[in-house]
Design a protein around this motif. Structure first.
Motif, PDB file in Angstrom:
ATOM      1  N   GLN A 135       0.764  -1.214  -0.058  1.00 26.69           N
ATOM      2  CA  GLN A 135       0.072  -0.132  -0.046  1.00 26.69           C
ATOM      3  C   GLN A 135       0.734   1.237   0.055  1.00 26.69           C
ATOM      4  N   GLN A 136       0.266   2.452  -0.385  1.00 28.73           N
ATOM      5  CA  GLN A 136       1.054   3.649  -0.420  1.00 28.73           C
ATOM      6  C   GLN A 136       0.779   4.288   0.663  1.00 28.73           C
ATOM      7  N   VAL A 137       1.621   4.943   1.387  1.00 32.24           N
ATOM      8  CA  VAL A 137       1.367   5.608   2.749  1.00 32.24           C
ATOM      9  C   VAL A 137       1.825   7.095   2.776  1.00 32.24           C
ATOM     10  N   ASP A 138       1.251   7.673   3.727  1.00 35.21           N
ATOM     11  CA  ASP A 138       1.982   9.206   3.806  1.00 35.21           C
ATOM     12  C   ASP A 138       2.698   9.072   4.990  1.00 35.21           C
ATOM     13  N   VAL A 139       4.000   9.941   5.050  1.00 34.11           N
ATOM     14  CA  VAL A 139       4.759   9.908   6.145  1.00 34.11           C
ATOM     15  C   VAL A 139       4.904  11.161   6.723  1.00 34.11           C
ATOM     16  N   ARG A 140       4.894  11.494   7.911  1.00 31.28           N
ATOM     17  CA  ARG A 140       5.193  12.576   8.468  1.00 31.28           C
ATOM     18  C   ARG A 140       6.226  12.695   9.122  1.00 31.28           C
ATOM     19  N   VAL A 141       7.412  13.511   8.761  1.00 25.80           N
ATOM     20  CA  VAL A 141       8.895  13.330   9.417  1.00 25.80           C
ATOM     21  C   VAL A 141       8.964  14.743  10.232  1.00 25.80           C
ATOM     22  N   THR A 142       9.458  14.237  11.512  1.00 26.34           N
ATOM     23  CA  THR A 142       9.953  15.550  12.205  1.00 26.34           C
ATOM     24  C   THR A 142      11.394  15.234  12.651  1.00 26.34           C
ATOM     25  N   ASP A 143      12.086  16.086  13.640  1.00 29.99           N
ATOM     26  CA  ASP A 143      13.322  15.836  13.895  1.00 29.99           C
ATOM     27  C   ASP A 143      13.527  14.585  14.856  1.00 29.99           C
ATOM     28  N   HIS A 144      12.440  14.437  15.493  1.00 36.67           N
ATOM     29  CA  HIS A 144      12.427  13.295  16.414  1.00 36.67           C
ATOM     30  C   HIS A 144      11.827  11.960  16.358  1.00 36.67           C
ATOM     31  N   LEU A 145      10.664  12.275  15.313  1.00 36.64           N
ATOM     32  CA  LEU A 145       9.519  11.293  15.027  1.00 36.64           C
ATOM     33  C   LEU A 145       9.212  11.080  13.627  1.00 36.64           C
ATOM     34  N   ILE A 146       8.747   9.871  13.444  1.00 36.82           N
ATOM     35  CA  ILE A 146       8.279   9.226  12.244  1.00 36.82           C
ATOM     36  C   ILE A 146       6.830   8.703  12.331  1.00 36.82           C
ATOM     37  N   GLU A 147       5.869   9.397  11.766  1.00 36.06           N
ATOM     38  CA  GLU A 147       4.604   9.098  11.832  1.00 36.06           C
ATOM     39  C   GLU A 147       3.966   8.570  10.380  1.00 36.06           C
ATOM     40  N   VAL A 148       3.243   7.366  10.235  1.00 36.60           N
ATOM     41  CA  VAL A 148       2.667   6.808   9.205  1.00 36.60           C
ATOM     42  C   VAL A 148       1.356   6.805   9.286  1.00 36.60           C
ATOM     43  N   PHE A 149       0.645   7.474   8.101  1.00 31.76           N
ATOM     44  CA  PHE A 149      -0.700   7.301   7.806  1.00 31.76           C
ATOM     45  C   PHE A 149      -1.354   6.871   6.559  1.00 31.76           C
ATOM     46  N   TYR A 150      -2.383   6.181   6.783  1.00 24.12           N
ATOM     47  CA  TYR A 150      -2.943   5.468   5.555  1.00 24.12           C
ATOM     48  C   TYR A 150      -4.466   5.976   5.582  1.00 24.12           C
ATOM     49  N   ASN A 151      -4.767   6.657   4.466  1.00 21.09           N
ATOM     50  CA  ASN A 151      -6.177   7.438   4.341  1.00 21.09           C
ATOM     51  C   ASN A 151      -6.625   8.152   5.466  1.00 21.09           C
ATOM     52  N   HIS A 152      -5.400   9.194   5.913  1.00 27.15           N
ATOM     53  CA  HIS A 152      -5.283  10.040   6.795  1.00 27.15           C
ATOM     54  C   HIS A 152      -5.611   9.331   8.477  1.00 27.15           C
ATOM     55  N   MET A 153      -5.466   7.955   8.430  1.00 29.14           N
ATOM     56  CA  MET A 153      -5.503   7.469   9.809  1.00 29.14           C
ATOM     57  C   MET A 153      -4.026   6.978  10.105  1.00 29.14           C
ATOM     58  N   ARG A 154      -3.672   7.508  11.217  1.00 33.43           N
ATOM     59  CA  ARG A 154      -2.247   6.997  11.636  1.00 33.43           C
ATOM     60  C   ARG A 154      -2.103   5.480  12.031  1.00 33.43           C
ATOM     61  N   ILE A 155      -1.190   4.712  11.342  1.00 30.92           N
ATOM     62  CA  ILE A 155      -1.168   3.278  11.383  1.00 30.92           C
ATOM     63  C   ILE A 155       0.247   2.943  12.357  1.00 30.92           C
ATOM     64  N   ALA A 156       1.224   3.902  12.434  1.00 29.33           N
ATOM     65  CA  ALA A 156       2.439   3.654  13.030  1.00 29.33           C
ATOM     66  C   ALA A 156       3.270   4.787  13.307  1.00 29.33           C
ATOM     67  N   SER A 157       3.978   4.824  14.374  1.00 31.80           N
ATOM     68  CA  SER A 157       4.961   5.854  14.852  1.00 31.80           C
ATOM     69  C   SER A 157       6.095   5.187  15.230  1.00 31.80           C
ATOM     70  N   HIS A 158       7.482   5.822  15.061  1.00 33.90           N
ATOM     71  CA  HIS A 158       8.706   5.471  15.455  1.00 33.90           C
ATOM     72  C   HIS A 158       9.489   6.603  15.974  1.00 33.90           C
ATOM     73  N   SER A 159      10.541   6.466  16.913  1.00 35.79           N
ATOM     74  CA  SER A 159      11.432   7.524  16.927  1.00 35.79           C
ATOM     75  C   SER A 159      12.387   7.590  15.868  1.00 35.79           C
ATOM     76  N   ARG A 160      12.839   8.661  15.365  1.00 32.27           N
ATOM     77  CA  ARG A 160      13.476   8.811  14.064  1.00 32.27           C
ATOM     78  C   ARG A 160      14.802   8.219  14.238  1.00 32.27           C
ATOM     79  N   LEU A 161      15.368   7.403  13.439  1.00 31.74           N
ATOM     80  CA  LEU A 161      16.890   6.904  13.361  1.00 31.74           C
ATOM     81  C   LEU A 161      17.744   7.999  12.641  1.00 31.74           C
ATOM     82  N   TYR A 162      18.836   7.898  13.141  1.00 32.28           N
ATOM     83  CA  TYR A 162      19.950   8.665  12.365  1.00 32.28           C
ATOM     84  C   TYR A 162      21.282   7.837  12.474  1.00 32.28           C
ATOM     85  N   GLY A 163      22.134   8.248  11.636  1.00 28.39           N
ATOM     86  CA  GLY A 163      23.477   7.409  11.644  1.00 28.39           C
ATOM     87  C   GLY A 163      23.637   6.598  10.454  1.00 28.39           C
TER      88      GLY A 163
END
Length: 518
Positions: free
Chosen positions: A354-382
């Protein structure tokens, strides 16, 4: 009739009260009253052709048109002022007018007459006075056309500073901040800092149609930049961009931009700044001076007008400031992960392909499908290719595999028995690498699909009786042998049961024989 027009025009031309009195024949007291009233209502020459003496009399003294009617006069100035306040309507004001009439035993105008008289007054009033916005309703924002500058320490060259301006139309209070670019990050940061400066949020936000904020603005469709829309939702405000080629939609900020270009940008022309922080520190001082400067045509300053008339109508700030975000799209891979900035994040396996929308901040990754949030993670670096995987996103068979750790293996073995625990500990100890031992125990667990815990414990005991380096293969062989032995024992018992004589023993007399004589 009183010569209103002539009095105002002569006063505008610089004639004294004595000269006006001599030219018109009116009393000095009346002339002074008319001049003060005209100044209060902001009626100043040049006057238009429609502003005849009768028109001016009705405008300056609207109550005169209602005298002799027997009804209680309407205070039009009060009505007009109250309508500028939030949520106040003519229906409410007429209700209050009727209540006041009852208290004074006066005859009130009916609602339709009340509206008719006010509209007649308002037509003149709006034609000659600046129309005030309702307090706290609108915040107008824009980039100033003029730019500031700072000096590059290394090259000595001048670097442009782009100036953001935000203004409340009602109080005219403004906020100013400089940036080195007009990109989305600067645009969002400027709004966040402006809200912090004002200490509240307006109902409506009116920007220009710049691409960083508005992707499309037509009669049929309004498409905002996702990040800009997300910021507006965070602060609980509604974005209403100015119409294309309609600068009057944000006239207040346009006017403030011109004024600020003079009192802040131009006033800093001789100031040398080497960093953006230095430039903004000086601009802040100029801004405070600008906002606290007295008005020329009314009492107070922009700051005092904001505190008295507007701040109480602003919505409160959210508990935390808006965190800058970026919106991306991604496709969920067969391993139920998406790739964001060269790192990988899991989503529920049901969304594979499926195609999903991803909101990226300095500390958080949020994944949305049809405007509904389905996952969130702390952002990885390195390092490239790091993974953030949530156990809840896995299929059941994957969960079983990932649960295999030495600690979990030992805890499982304790639930079986002492011999099984000893076998597991020896397998982990003798394995070349930890993962190999864990994998062996994962295989050992599968035998419980066909055998009982008692049988597994007995097989482990059998293996331990012959070796101190047990393996899963030896345990399986022991299980097979124990099962075979068990079947043989069961067969022997069955044969014994069949061969046993469970009938009655019959003597010779039963068959007609004789017993020996004693």
């Amino acid at each position: 009739m009183f010569q209103y027009r002539k009095v105002l025009e002569m006063r505008s031309d610089g004639f004294s009260l004595r000269s006006i009195r001599a030219a018109t024949g009116h009393s000095r007291q009346k002339i002074t009253e008319v001049i003060r009233l005209a100044e209060k209502k902001e009626v100043t020459p040049p006057l238009t052709d429609e502003m005849t003496d009768k028109w001016l009399e009705e405008f300056l003294y609207p109550e005169k048109t209602m005298e002799g009617s027997g009804y209680r006069p309407i205070d039009f100035e009060y009505i007009h002022k109250e309508l500028g306040k939030k949520n106040v309507t003519l229906t409410l004001l007429h209700h209050e007018y009727e209540a006041q009439c009852r208290a004074e035993n006066a005859i009130p105008y009916a609602y339709r007459s009340f509206i008719r008289h006010y509209r007649k007054y308002a037509e003149k009033h709006k034609a000659t006075m600046r129309i005030k916005r309702k307090p706290g309703e609108i915040l107008e924002v824009d980039w100033a056309g003029s730019t500031g500058s700072l000096i590059d320490r290394d090259t000595g060259e001048k670097v442009k500073v782009y100036v953001f301006v935000a203004t409340f139309p009602s109080s005219q209070l403004s906020y100013v901040e400089g940036f080195l670019s007009m990109n989305l990050t600067s645009w969002i940061t400027a709004h966040r800092n402006a809200y912090h400066y004002f200490g509240g949020v307006s109902e409506v936000l009116v920007p220009d149609n710049l691409k960083t904020g508005v992707q499309e603005n037509t009669r049929k469709q309004l498409v905002l930049n996702p990040t800009y829309k997300d910021m507006a939702n965070h602060y609980g405000t509604f974005v209403m961009p100015a119409r294309v080629k309609y600068p009057k939609d944000k006239a207040s900020v346009e006017g403030s931009v011109r004024t600020i270009s003079t009192w802040i940008i131009a006033a800093m022309r001789h100031t040398q700044c080497f960093t953006l922080k230095e430039w903004n520190d000086v601009a802040k001082e100029k801004l405070e001076e600008f906002n606290h400067r007295d008005f020329t045509k009314r009492e107070g300053s922009r700051w005092s007008a904001f505190l008295e008339e507007e701040k109480s109508y602003l919505s409160p700030l959210p508990p935390t400031p808006y965190q800058m975000s970026e919106w991306l799209t991604a496709k969920v891979q067969p391993d139920y992960h998406i790739s964001v900035k060269s790192q990988f994040y899991s989503v529920p396996y049901e969304y594979i392909s499926q195609q999903v929308d991803v909101r990226v901040t300095d500390h958080l990754i949020e994944v949305f499908y049809n405007h509904m949030r389905i996952a969130s993670h702390s952002r990885l670096y390195g390092k490239y290719g790091r993974q953030s995987t949530s156990r809840d996103h896995m299929p059941e068979n994957h969960k079983l595999y990932t649960d295999q750790t030495p600690q979990n293996a030992i805890a499982w073995a304790k639930g079986i028995g002492r011999s099984t625990l000893q076998v597991v500990e020896l397998i982990l100890k003798n394995a070349a690498v930890e993962r190999q031992g864990v994998q062996s125990i994962f295989t050992l667990k599968k035998v419980l699909r066909k055998h009982t815990k008692y049988e597994l414990e007995k097989a482990c005991q059998t293996v331990l009786d012959v070796t101190k380096r047990p393996t899963v293969s030896l345990v399986k062989t022991a299980l097979k042998n124990n099962q075979k032995q068990k079947k043989e024992e069961q067969m022997e018992k069955a044969v014994d049961k069949l061969t046993q004589n469970h009938g009655f023993t019959r003597g010779a007399n039963y068959y007609g024989g004789r017993l020996n004589d004693e």
